[in-house]
Design an enzyme around this catalytic site. Sequence first.
Site, short mmCIF file in Angstrom:
data_model
loop_
_atom_site.label_atom_id
_atom_site.label_comp_id
_atom_site.label_asym_id
_atom_site.label_seq_id
_atom_site.Cartn_x
_atom_site.Cartn_y
_atom_site.Cartn_z
N SER A 299 -14.09 78.05 29.29
CA SER A 299 -13.50 76.84 29.87
C SER A 299 -12.18 76.55 29.19
O SER A 299 -11.97 76.89 28.01
CB SER A 299 -14.45 75.66 29.69
OG SER A 299 -13.80 74.44 30.03
N TYR B 207 -19.75 69.73 24.51
CA TYR B 207 -19.35 70.74 25.49
C TYR B 207 -18.16 71.55 24.97
O TYR B 207 -18.17 72.78 25.00
CB TYR B 207 -18.99 70.06 26.81
CG TYR B 207 -18.51 71.00 27.90
CD1 TYR B 207 -19.42 71.79 28.59
CD2 TYR B 207 -17.16 71.08 28.21
CE1 TYR B 207 -18.97 72.65 29.60
CE2 TYR B 207 -16.71 71.93 29.21
CZ TYR B 207 -17.62 72.72 29.90
OH TYR B 207 -17.18 73.57 30.88
#
Length: 698
Positions: free
Chosen positions: A575, A588
């Site tokens: 990501s 995250y």
Amino acid sequence: MTKAAAEPLPDLWNDAHAAELDEPGLLLYRSNLLGSDLRITNFGGGNTSAKLAMTDPLTQQPVDVLWVKGSGGDLGSMKRDGFSTLYLDKLLGLKQLYRGVAHEDEIVALFNHCTFNLNPRATSIDTPLHGFVPYRHVDHVHADAVIAIAACANAEELTKEVFGGAIGFLPWQRPGFDLGLKLGAMATEHPEYVGVVLGGHGLFTWGPTSKAAYQTTLRIIQQAADWLAAHEKQPAFGGAACDAATPDTRRKIAAALMPLIRGKISRGERKVGHFTDAPEVLDFVNSRALDELAPLGTSCPDHFLRTKIRPLVLPHAGHVDDVDKIANALDALLDAYRADYSAYYQRCKRPNSPAMRDPNAVIYLVPGVGMFSFAKDKATARIASEFYINAINVMRGASGVSRYVGLPEQEAFDIEYWLLEEAKLQRMPPPKSLAGRIAYITGGAGGIGGATALRLLDEGACVVLADIDQEALDARVQAIVQQFGRDSAIGIRVDVTDEASVIASFEHAILTHGGIDIVVSNAGIASAAPIEDTSLALWQKNMDVLATGYFLVAREAFRLMQSQQCGGAIVFVASKNGLAASAGASAYCAAKASEIHLARCLALEGAPHGIRVNTVNPDAVLRGSKIWAGDWRRQRAASNKVSEDELEEVYRQRSMLKLPVLPEDIAEGVYFFASDLSAKSTGNILNVDAGNAQSFTR
């Protein structure tokens, strides 16, 4: 002890359905019914025909047209456009131009001049065998029971005994014009015949209507099967020479051996594997007759073309510990097979023979375990396995009532290296960039995983989709199979946080395909919370899925790829947040950063083994994404003070290029790293985020 009769072949003809069909439709209906049962004919094998009155498009007058299954089709799955159509009178007129067996191939080119209505479907080499039989409807099938009789040393004598004078017999001859002349003459001279057995090859039958021809074919096959069952010596293949390992042990041995074999035979062309331990396979590989029958090869040309001159028999394996013994002997066994195949080529080659093809075996028999097959793609490997099971059934039937006779070596070579077959191979399109490669994709049921699967499938790979969501996984696999075929994809339910689940999924993938070349770690979750509101459970869940899950999958991939010894490509879908810090999503972001650094570490470890590890960093891929379907989407919308419907536009405007990022965009990045386009890239990061200065790598 003998059985009175074989399992009956069902008559599937439906008169109500047939009444709705025209004559070509009836021919197709009959063909599909015959091809639906492997006991009747093998995949791609056999052909059917009908001589029908049609209107000539040039003269508008009625003419007789031969409709016959074209080259390369499959009876069970073909459509109406799978038939060649020829003016029957023109085909019959070729008899005047035929110059004898030495000139067989030149006549094939003239079939095109007999084409009716500009039909582009290529004609089969068996076309004269149908055209010259003086009956309107003709079937040619490769039924195991009939070939078992045809492959006996006393095949002609047995044909008379089994069928009582209703079926003729022609000795083995390569299919072509001359055999068509002989078959037509025999059918004409013997009106009492309803068919002919071709020595070592198969069965021709005929009838006045499609239904009559179909039912005659079934009746003759059933008659052969019943006779064999009533006369077969027991136990089959002389009884067992060794016991089969337990089912679980067979699977473990197969999962250990298949990558070893695959790696050693994939240096020139990647191979995909297939494993079966079906009862008939175990009966054969564990039998006293294995060493006698296996070297003889197959009899039917269709079997031989798929399975090669003979299989490679590996040592017996009854326990997992036996894998090391076989592994240590594998190089010598493979070298001996290749040398034997090269000697066969040198003995049998003609002055104009094509160059020698891949000398590796297709079929591998392992007493105690079962059978492996390896070919250029999954469908070909599976079909080769099915053909060899046909061959086992033939050997069982023939050796049970007489002495089995395989195809003579020179005849086998002349079929394998037939110039017409070579021309067919040369007409095939070049292999795609990922042909023969197997991809394992976690999070495969989601948007990015599904798009990645489609991209890799488009380039010739077959895919293993791994996901924890069984319902979504089933739907994704079903959609892929409908588009790409039954051998294109499998789904495996996997919890990437569970070590045993990951290990089991790799074993499943190996047993299905023989190995793995590409691993895409894409399983994901998303969460957002200020650090003071981040529970230990939420932190741990992110780490379990996004860090530990990627570790477990990568570890199994390394173990497998090192075993295969032919490199591999691992791609992490991480990501933008692994590079660019984001307030309110510490768990995250930290887990995604862990993925990126793990990939770089693995690139160092993988390089000596040819294993490349790279990372693709998406940003805000909303469409089709499961992680954006719940709380994460609501949280992101709330933090940006917009509705959920406006969220995609927010991210588009935030990007430097002002473009949305779609699953297909990420799939393109994954394909780049998975393919040889990036053969000299490892440890790299590709941002697919429409531009974000914070995530520029430095």
